[in-house]
Design a protein around this motif. Sequence first.
Motif, PDB file in Angstrom:
ATOM      1  N   ASP A 128     -15.452-107.694  68.554  1.00  0.00           N
ATOM      2  CA  ASP A 128     -16.855-107.666  68.994  1.00  0.00           C
ATOM      3  C   ASP A 128     -17.445-106.264  68.899  1.00  0.00           C
ATOM      4  N   THR A 129     -16.658-105.340  68.376  1.00  0.00           N
ATOM      5  CA  THR A 129     -17.135-103.962  68.221  1.00  0.00           C
ATOM      6  C   THR A 129     -17.265-103.649  66.733  1.00  0.00           C
ATOM      7  N   VAL A 130     -18.071-102.610  66.447  1.00  0.00           N
ATOM      8  CA  VAL A 130     -18.262-102.235  65.039  1.00  0.00           C
ATOM      9  C   VAL A 130     -18.094-100.718  64.879  1.00  0.00           C
ATOM     10  N   PRO A 175      -7.004-100.941  64.981  1.00  0.00           N
ATOM     11  CA  PRO A 175      -6.001-101.857  64.442  1.00  0.00           C
ATOM     12  C   PRO A 175      -5.318-101.316  63.188  1.00  0.00           C
ATOM     13  N   GLY A 176      -6.063-100.566  62.375  1.00  0.00           N
ATOM     14  CA  GLY A 176      -5.492-100.073  61.120  1.00  0.00           C
ATOM     15  C   GLY A 176      -4.356 -99.085  61.323  1.00  0.00           C
ATOM     16  N   MET A 177      -4.348 -98.400  62.469  1.00  0.00           N
ATOM     17  CA  MET A 177      -3.360 -97.349  62.673  1.00  0.00           C
ATOM     18  C   MET A 177      -1.957 -97.902  62.910  1.00  0.00           C
ATOM     19  N   LEU A 222      -9.592 -92.457  68.338  1.00  0.00           N
ATOM     20  CA  LEU A 222      -8.631 -93.441  67.832  1.00  0.00           C
ATOM     21  C   LEU A 222      -7.922 -92.928  66.582  1.00  0.00           C
ATOM     22  N   ARG A 223      -8.572 -91.964  65.901  1.00  0.00           N
ATOM     23  CA  ARG A 223      -7.949 -91.370  64.709  1.00  0.00           C
ATOM     24  C   ARG A 223      -8.464 -89.943  64.587  1.00  0.00           C
ATOM     25  N   PRO A 224      -7.573 -88.928  64.563  1.00  0.00           N
ATOM     26  CA  PRO A 224      -8.056 -87.548  64.427  1.00  0.00           C
ATOM     27  C   PRO A 224      -8.569 -87.281  63.008  1.00  0.00           C
ATOM     28  N   ALA A 250     -17.045-100.147  54.173  1.00  0.00           N
ATOM     29  CA  ALA A 250     -16.139 -99.485  53.237  1.00  0.00           C
ATOM     30  C   ALA A 250     -14.892 -98.947  53.913  1.00  0.00           C
ATOM     31  N   PRO A 251     -13.761 -99.506  53.553  1.00  0.00           N
ATOM     32  CA  PRO A 251     -12.490 -98.853  53.890  1.00  0.00           C
ATOM     33  C   PRO A 251     -12.186 -97.865  52.771  1.00  0.00           C
ATOM     34  N   SER A 252     -11.086 -97.146  52.875  1.00  0.00           N
ATOM     35  CA  SER A 252     -10.716 -96.259  51.782  1.00  0.00           C
ATOM     36  C   SER A 252     -10.407 -97.097  50.531  1.00  0.00           C
ATOM     37  N   GLY A 296      -5.816-105.785  49.096  1.00  0.00           N
ATOM     38  CA  GLY A 296      -4.596-106.385  49.616  1.00  0.00           C
ATOM     39  C   GLY A 296      -4.412-105.978  51.071  1.00  0.00           C
ATOM     40  N   ARG A 297      -5.550-105.876  51.795  1.00  0.00           N
ATOM     41  CA  ARG A 297      -5.506-105.379  53.178  1.00  0.00           C
ATOM     42  C   ARG A 297      -5.464-106.540  54.162  1.00  0.00           C
ATOM     43  N   PRO A 298      -4.652-106.448  55.233  1.00  0.00           N
ATOM     44  CA  PRO A 298      -4.647-107.513  56.233  1.00  0.00           C
ATOM     45  C   PRO A 298      -6.044-107.667  56.832  1.00  0.00           C
TER      46      PRO A 298
HETATM   47  P1  AMP Z   1     -10.249 -97.011  56.588  1.00  0.00           P
HETATM   48  O1  AMP Z   1     -11.529 -97.664  56.247  1.00  0.00           O
HETATM   49  O2  AMP Z   1      -9.154 -97.307  55.634  1.00  0.00           O
HETATM   50  O3  AMP Z   1     -10.449 -95.571  56.868  1.00  0.00           O
HETATM   51  O4  AMP Z   1      -9.878 -97.705  57.931  1.00  0.00           O
HETATM   52  C1  AMP Z   1     -10.834 -97.816  58.935  1.00  0.00           C
HETATM   53  C2  AMP Z   1     -10.188 -97.560  60.258  1.00  0.00           C
HETATM   54  O5  AMP Z   1     -11.151 -97.788  61.271  1.00  0.00           O
HETATM   55  C3  AMP Z   1      -9.009 -98.476  60.512  1.00  0.00           C
HETATM   56  O6  AMP Z   1      -7.936 -97.767  61.072  1.00  0.00           O
HETATM   57  C4  AMP Z   1      -9.602 -99.459  61.484  1.00  0.00           C
HETATM   58  O7  AMP Z   1      -8.643-100.054  62.277  1.00  0.00           O
HETATM   59  C5  AMP Z   1     -10.596 -98.597  62.268  1.00  0.00           C
HETATM   60  N1  AMP Z   1     -11.660 -99.425  62.838  1.00  0.00           N
HETATM   61  C6  AMP Z   1     -12.666-100.008  62.175  1.00  0.00           C
HETATM   62  N2  AMP Z   1     -13.440-100.754  63.026  1.00  0.00           N
HETATM   63  C7  AMP Z   1     -12.893-100.620  64.255  1.00  0.00           C
HETATM   64  C8  AMP Z   1     -13.200-101.148  65.534  1.00  0.00           C
HETATM   65  N3  AMP Z   1     -14.244-101.950  65.719  1.00  0.00           N
HETATM   66  N4  AMP Z   1     -12.410-100.793  66.569  1.00  0.00           N
HETATM   67  C9  AMP Z   1     -11.359 -99.966  66.398  1.00  0.00           C
HETATM   68  N5  AMP Z   1     -10.995 -99.437  65.188  1.00  0.00           N
HETATM   69  C10 AMP Z   1     -11.745 -99.773  64.138  1.00  0.00           C
END
Ligand code: AMP
Length: 361
Positions: free
Chosen positions: A127-129, A240-242, A205-207, A152-154, A59-61
């Motif tokens: 355009d980034t991974v 974007p996820g943050m 981007l995330r500590p 894989a996200p969480s 259910g993730r955007p």
């Molecule tokens: P999670 O998989 O739930 O830990 O979330 C992955 C995190 O990585 C999210 O906050 C995404 O926004 C971030 N993320 C994944 N790919 C990118 C990217 N190409 N640029 C910036 N952040 C990313």
Amino acid sequence: MNTEILRIDRKNPDEEGIEKAGQIIKSGGLVAFPTETVYGLGGDALNPTSSRKIYEAKGRPSDNPLIVHIADFDDIKRIASLDDDEYTIEDVSKKAKKLADLFWPGPMTIILNKTDAVPYETTGGLDTVAIRMPSDEVARDFITAAGGYVAAPSANLSGRPSPTRASHVIEDLNDRIDMIIDGGDVDIGLESTIVDLTGDRPLILRPGAITALDLAQVLEDIDYDPGIISADSKEAPKAPGMKYRHYAPKGELTVVRGEDSKVTEYINECAERDKHNLIKVGIICSDEHVLRYKAPSVKCAGKLGDETMVAHRLYSILREFDEEDVEVIYSESFEGGNLGRAVMNRLLKAAGQKIIDIDKI
Ligand code: AMP
Ligand code: MG
């Protein structure tokens, strides 16, 4: 859909089971698996349909990109464009290699420019991974069996605390995915550090468990994304996820920071008032302080100064409050230590940035 649970004995891993999990990914299915950070919800990173399924199951955007997990550094070449002849990109590729040498396999994710092999469905249109090589051996064997590229996200429903054991995944995703590999409790308990190498200067981007100090060994000019630095930052975070409310319990969480005894006094006053109003209260505190609090549900997060333990327990505690239908939660603050920054980042996100500075009121 019936979700198969594959229990792994780490001393004697079930190779056939892992092979089967890999086949599920190759044929477009979804498998949740343990990593050293949190459980991931895996699909084939190079298959757009698999990525779409991941967003649907969680259910993730779909503008919230996924991290691509690899098991072998050389596999990075197919998904990240490291061979551009522009000086800056060359430089970036050297930095990526140095970072990988020091911190992979491990809890660090690197953002690089993507190749055409990675569908936009996996990168949320970017355009980034994002790429990571986990240190968990079950995770790596599974990634190899799955063909080498697992997005894989969480493995939680979007917005809920990330899963740190298989039962958390079952709570959220049972019957929504093909398989859950149960490898027991994870080691760290918080998501990876994300380092963006695609901008003018490297940014966190995330500590996470790999700290700014660790990264400075390779990246002298490393800095935090201004979007994540302070609670009241007006800048949008670059990951974007943050920007989404995250890691959140159902109850309303407030963090209270300041001088020890004043924090206790304040939390006890609030808890007393809430109890009087028939609101179910929970408290998160350090082990040493547990006897100071009077609420019906008081949870110890770890010894004073032991942020590693707090990281390990935090998401479980938030889920326990949900099970107990706790409506209001007060938490002590857990700053300092190597993992302190990551712990506070997650705690404040779970609190919707609500923090009371007791010394300032
Ligand atoms: P999670 O998989 O739930 O830990 O979330 C992955 C995190 O990585 C999210 O906050 C995404 O926004 C971030 N993320 C994944 N790919 C990118 C990217 N190409 N640029 C910036 N952040 C990313
Ligand atoms: Mg997540």
